[in-house]
Design a protein around this motif. Structure first.
Motif, PDB file in Angstrom:
ATOM      1  N   UNK A   1       0.828  -1.206   0.000  1.00 48.12           N
ATOM      2  CA  UNK A   1       0.000   0.000   0.000  1.00 48.12           C
ATOM      3  C   UNK A   1       0.863   1.257   0.000  1.00 48.12           C
ATOM      4  N   UNK A   2       1.930   1.248   0.798  1.00 50.15           N
ATOM      5  CA  UNK A   2       2.836   2.394   0.849  1.00 50.15           C
ATOM      6  C   UNK A   2       3.529   2.597  -0.495  1.00 50.15           C
ATOM      7  N   UNK A   3       3.917   1.507  -1.135  1.00 51.58           N
ATOM      8  CA  UNK A   3       4.574   1.607  -2.443  1.00 51.58           C
ATOM      9  C   UNK A   3       3.623   2.188  -3.481  1.00 51.58           C
ATOM     10  N   UNK A   4       2.375   1.751  -3.462  1.00 52.75           N
ATOM     11  CA  UNK A   4       1.385   2.285  -4.400  1.00 52.75           C
ATOM     12  C   UNK A   4       1.187   3.781  -4.168  1.00 52.75           C
ATOM     13  N   UNK A   5       1.056   4.169  -2.923  1.00 51.28           N
ATOM     14  CA  UNK A   5       0.871   5.589  -2.610  1.00 51.28           C
ATOM     15  C   UNK A   5       2.101   6.399  -3.021  1.00 51.28           C
ATOM     16  N   UNK A   6       3.291   5.859  -2.751  1.00 50.04           N
ATOM     17  CA  UNK A   6       4.527   6.544  -3.128  1.00 50.04           C
ATOM     18  C   UNK A   6       4.623   6.714  -4.633  1.00 50.04           C
ATOM     19  N   UNK A   7       4.298   5.645  -5.371  1.00 49.79           N
ATOM     20  CA  UNK A   7       4.331   5.731  -6.826  1.00 49.79           C
ATOM     21  C   UNK A   7       3.408   6.807  -7.352  1.00 49.79           C
ATOM     22  N   UNK A   8       2.199   6.898  -6.804  1.00 51.42           N
ATOM     23  CA  UNK A   8       1.246   7.911  -7.252  1.00 51.42           C
ATOM     24  C   UNK A   8       1.754   9.322  -6.941  1.00 51.42           C
ATOM     25  N   UNK A   9       2.375   9.505  -5.780  1.00 58.34           N
ATOM     26  CA  UNK A   9       2.917  10.820  -5.418  1.00 58.34           C
ATOM     27  C   UNK A   9       4.087  11.203  -6.316  1.00 58.34           C
ATOM     28  N   UNK A  10       4.919  10.220  -6.661  1.00 58.29           N
ATOM     29  CA  UNK A  10       6.039  10.489  -7.585  1.00 58.29           C
ATOM     30  C   UNK A  10       5.493  10.905  -8.955  1.00 58.29           C
ATOM     31  N   UNK A  11       4.437  10.237  -9.410  1.00 57.70           N
ATOM     32  CA  UNK A  11       3.812  10.619 -10.665  1.00 57.70           C
ATOM     33  C   UNK A  11       3.289  12.056 -10.612  1.00 57.70           C
ATOM     34  N   UNK A  12       2.644  12.410  -9.520  1.00 53.67           N
ATOM     35  CA  UNK A  12       2.129  13.767  -9.370  1.00 53.67           C
ATOM     36  C   UNK A  12       3.253  14.794  -9.418  1.00 53.67           C
ATOM     37  N   UNK A  13       4.377  14.477  -8.747  1.00 50.67           N
ATOM     38  CA  UNK A  13       5.523  15.389  -8.766  1.00 50.67           C
ATOM     39  C   UNK A  13       6.086  15.541 -10.175  1.00 50.67           C
ATOM     40  N   UNK A  14       6.140  14.439 -10.924  1.00 47.14           N
ATOM     41  CA  UNK A  14       6.629  14.501 -12.296  1.00 47.14           C
ATOM     42  C   UNK A  14       5.748  15.359 -13.184  1.00 47.14           C
ATOM     43  N   UNK A  15       4.443  15.224 -13.030  1.00 47.81           N
ATOM     44  CA  UNK A  15       3.520  16.042 -13.829  1.00 47.81           C
ATOM     45  C   UNK A  15       3.639  17.519 -13.457  1.00 47.81           C
ATOM     46  N   UNK A  16       3.763  17.808 -12.162  1.00 49.29           N
ATOM     47  CA  UNK A  16       3.916  19.200 -11.741  1.00 49.29           C
ATOM     48  C   UNK A  16       5.195  19.800 -12.331  1.00 49.29           C
ATOM     49  N   UNK A  17       6.283  19.016 -12.306  1.00 52.49           N
ATOM     50  CA  UNK A  17       7.538  19.486 -12.883  1.00 52.49           C
ATOM     51  C   UNK A  17       7.405  19.718 -14.386  1.00 52.49           C
ATOM     52  N   UNK A  18       6.704  18.819 -15.075  1.00 60.29           N
ATOM     53  CA  UNK A  18       6.525  18.961 -16.527  1.00 60.29           C
ATOM     54  C   UNK A  18       5.770  20.233 -16.874  1.00 60.29           C
ATOM     55  N   UNK A  19       4.784  20.602 -16.055  1.00 59.01           N
ATOM     56  CA  UNK A  19       4.017  21.821 -16.328  1.00 59.01           C
ATOM     57  C   UNK A  19       4.877  23.074 -16.172  1.00 59.01           C
ATOM     58  N   UNK A  20       5.901  22.990 -15.326  1.00 56.01           N
ATOM     59  CA  UNK A  20       6.777  24.143 -15.102  1.00 56.01           C
ATOM     60  C   UNK A  20       7.956  24.181 -16.060  1.00 56.01           C
ATOM     61  N   UNK A  21       8.391  22.996 -16.538  1.00 54.97           N
ATOM     62  CA  UNK A  21       9.604  22.904 -17.366  1.00 54.97           C
ATOM     63  C   UNK A  21       9.302  22.608 -18.829  1.00 54.97           C
ATOM     64  N   UNK A  22       8.102  22.940 -19.279  1.00 52.92           N
ATOM     65  CA  UNK A  22       7.664  22.526 -20.603  1.00 52.92           C
ATOM     66  C   UNK A  22       8.525  23.103 -21.727  1.00 52.92           C
ATOM     67  N   UNK A  23       9.177  24.224 -21.502  1.00 57.37           N
ATOM     68  CA  UNK A  23       9.988  24.835 -22.551  1.00 57.37           C
ATOM     69  C   UNK A  23      11.380  24.260 -22.662  1.00 57.37           C
ATOM     70  N   UNK A  24      11.749  23.342 -21.788  1.00 56.83           N
ATOM     71  CA  UNK A  24      13.094  22.761 -21.774  1.00 56.83           C
ATOM     72  C   UNK A  24      13.051  21.311 -22.229  1.00 56.83           C
ATOM     73  N   UNK A  25      13.900  20.973 -23.190  1.00 53.78           N
ATOM     74  CA  UNK A  25      13.958  19.602 -23.682  1.00 53.78           C
ATOM     75  C   UNK A  25      14.350  18.642 -22.571  1.00 53.78           C
ATOM     76  N   UNK A  26      15.403  18.985 -21.837  1.00 54.98           N
ATOM     77  CA  UNK A  26      15.829  18.142 -20.731  1.00 54.98           C
ATOM     78  C   UNK A  26      14.783  18.122 -19.623  1.00 54.98           C
ATOM     79  N   UNK A  27      14.144  19.255 -19.384  1.00 58.50           N
ATOM     80  CA  UNK A  27      13.130  19.321 -18.342  1.00 58.50           C
ATOM     81  C   UNK A  27      11.962  18.397 -18.618  1.00 58.50           C
TER      82      UNK A  27
END
Length: 487
Positions: A336-362
């Motif tokens: 259960x903890x792993x599932x929750x952690x995975x979902x939170x990591x996904x959320x962090x990745x999406x948030x980062x993508x929305x901020x770094x959309x102009x950068x290829x590496x981002x």
């Protein structure tokens, strides 16, 4: 069920089954680089060629619960071999097709193989020593995403530099090789726990209901949400799925034991799986477009088809890399903890993508972070399911969980398509492309859905797991601390 402890070459078994899962998942991304060329290839409309993708989704959704139940009755290895046959035949048909009809038949056959991954997960629980199951299942669970991510650059390269038929001939050769390897390397699963008969009426009702539901979801934006075919599909889905539920509750040999599905652990895990599937697929719809749009738009990154595929390739590697850490996390703190952690990591990745959309590496790093979260979540869900159902329901229950993810994928396709088409602009060449705001909204929707999945994971009860493989694996891996490294 007890694990087999004297299996020869367990690493080979894991490698072959994971390869089978990756091969089946390749069918989802194999034709993506060809989408714009398909109408010209088959001399028909884009509406007709869109079925080349849709039909695989439909047959895959129907086959998962059917193959799962058959595996519980006749054995998982045997049904995996059976599922590889239509993958091989379908690939050959696609390779030789000169018309859209033959291509659709071939793609429908390929979709049947989508049930291989949940069957492989269940089989690993039966034949591997307990200490090796955790990471092996995590790797097998991630094979759907790994195949899709790694297949994209390969398919793009072939589409750009060779004849499109090479894609399907290669798929046929890979399918034939894996068929032989499964036959030679993978042992027969134990007969303990097999019981019951197949439920043809349940299969027909569920299949018809799923086809109607997925048609409603996937074709609503194309046909019009208030059009007669879409409304008929929605009504058909409602009638057939309600009829299926009523039938299954009173059938002595149900296709899916719905009473097992209402166990709190299973119900909450399956519900979370819908949102994990949604979030997983959203990046596959958004990131490639951001990478390929010309820089003249002000937010596109100007990559070629092949370049896009290469920048997306690390997403598959990220899923593979977290299989070991995810298994150890589950062993120490629970799936259960792993599932929750995975979902939170996904959320962090999406948030980062929305901020770094102009950068290829981002964008590339953000996509890899999202995929790492997917890998963690995919490894945890089967562990939760396996620990909550009886031995004779493992394959069917795991297949049903994969079906829930597939439904999430379909909903994601519809929702993201509506967002991007609504927030679009016409370029100087009269092409309609999504705006930067549309892409950011898509990323933020992915983040929100991931957070919702994390909340659902948090609500999975810690009690209610049956004594069995999940607990045994956790004990062994906790004692081994670092787990077992697979070569």
């Amino acid at each position: 069920m007890e694990h087999t402890q004297d299996v020869d070459h367990p690493n080979r078994i894991v490698a072959v089954l994971a390869a089978a899962g990756i091969a089946s998942s390749l069918t989802q991304t194999l034709v993506i680089p060809l989408i714009s060329s398909l109408p010209e290839i088959f001399s028909t409309s884009a509406t007709n060629t869109s079925w080349i993708i849709t039909v695989t989704l439909l047959t895959g959704a129907v086959s998962m619960p059917v193959l799962g139940r058959l595996a519980d009755i006749f054995g998982k290895r045997r049904i995996i071999l059976c599922a590889l046959v239509p993958l091989l035949l379908g690939s050959v048909l696609c390779a030789v097709s000169s018309g859209i009809s033959v291509m659709l038949v071939g793609r429908a056959l390929q979709g049947v193989a989508n049930g291989i991954t949940p069957l492989g997960i269940s089989l690993l629980h039966d034949v591997l020593p307990a200490g090796r199951v955790g990471r092996a299942v995590a790797l097998m669970s991630s094979s759907m995403g790994i195949g899709g991510a790694l297949g994209l650059p390969l398919a793009a390269a072939v589409a750009q530099f060779a004849d499109w038929r090479v894609l399907f001939w290669t798929m046929a050769a890979v399918s034939a090789l894996i068929l032989v390897l499964v036959r030679v390397v993978v042992p027969t699963d134990p007969a303990r726990g097999r019981a019951g008969r197949f439920d043809p009426a349940g299969a027909v009702l569920l299949g018809g209901g799923l086809v109607s539901l997925l048609l409603f979801i996937s074709k609503g934006s194309t046909w019009g949400w208030t059009s007669l075919p879409v409304l008929a599909a929605a009504a058909g889905a409602l009638v057939l799925l309600v009829s299926w539920v009523l039938w299954e509750l009173h059938c002595g040999h149900a296709l899916v034991d719905l009473r097992q599905m209402t166990r709190p652990v299973v119900l909450m895990t399956n519900t979370a799986s819908v949102f994990i599937g949604f979030a997983m697929y959203s990046q596959s719809l958004i990131v490639p477009q951001v990478l390929q749009l010309p820089t003249s738009t002000g937010y596109g990154l100007g990559q070629s088809m092949l370049g896009m595929g290469l920048w997306m390739a690390p997403t598959g590697l990220a899923m593979m890399a977290v299989s070991g850490p995810g298994a150890r996390l589950s062993a120490r703190f629970g799936a259960r903890t792993t599932l929750m952690t995975g979902a939170l990591v996904m959320a962090a990745g999406y948030a980062a993508a929305s901020l770094l959309m102009g950068s290829l590496w981002g964008v590339a790093v953000s996509a890899a972070v999202i995929s790492a979260g997917v890998g963690l979540a995919f490894g945890a869900m089967p562990a939760l399911i396996m620990g909550a159902v009886p031995a004779d329901q493992k394959a069917a229950s795991n297949a049903f969980n994969a079906l829930m993810r597939s439904i999430g994928v379909s909903v994601s396709s519809a929702v993201i398509a509506v967002i991007l088409s609504t927030m679009s602009v016409q370029t100087q060449t009269h092409a309609t492309v999504p705006t930067a705001t549309g892409f950011r909204v898509g990323f933020l929707v992915g983040a929100a859905v991931s957070l919702l999945a994390a909340l659902l994971a948090r609500c999975i009860p810690s009690r209610g797991l049956l004594p069995g493989p999940a607990e045994q694996v956790a004990r062994v891996m906790a004692e081994e601390e670092a787990g077992v490294q697979l070569s």
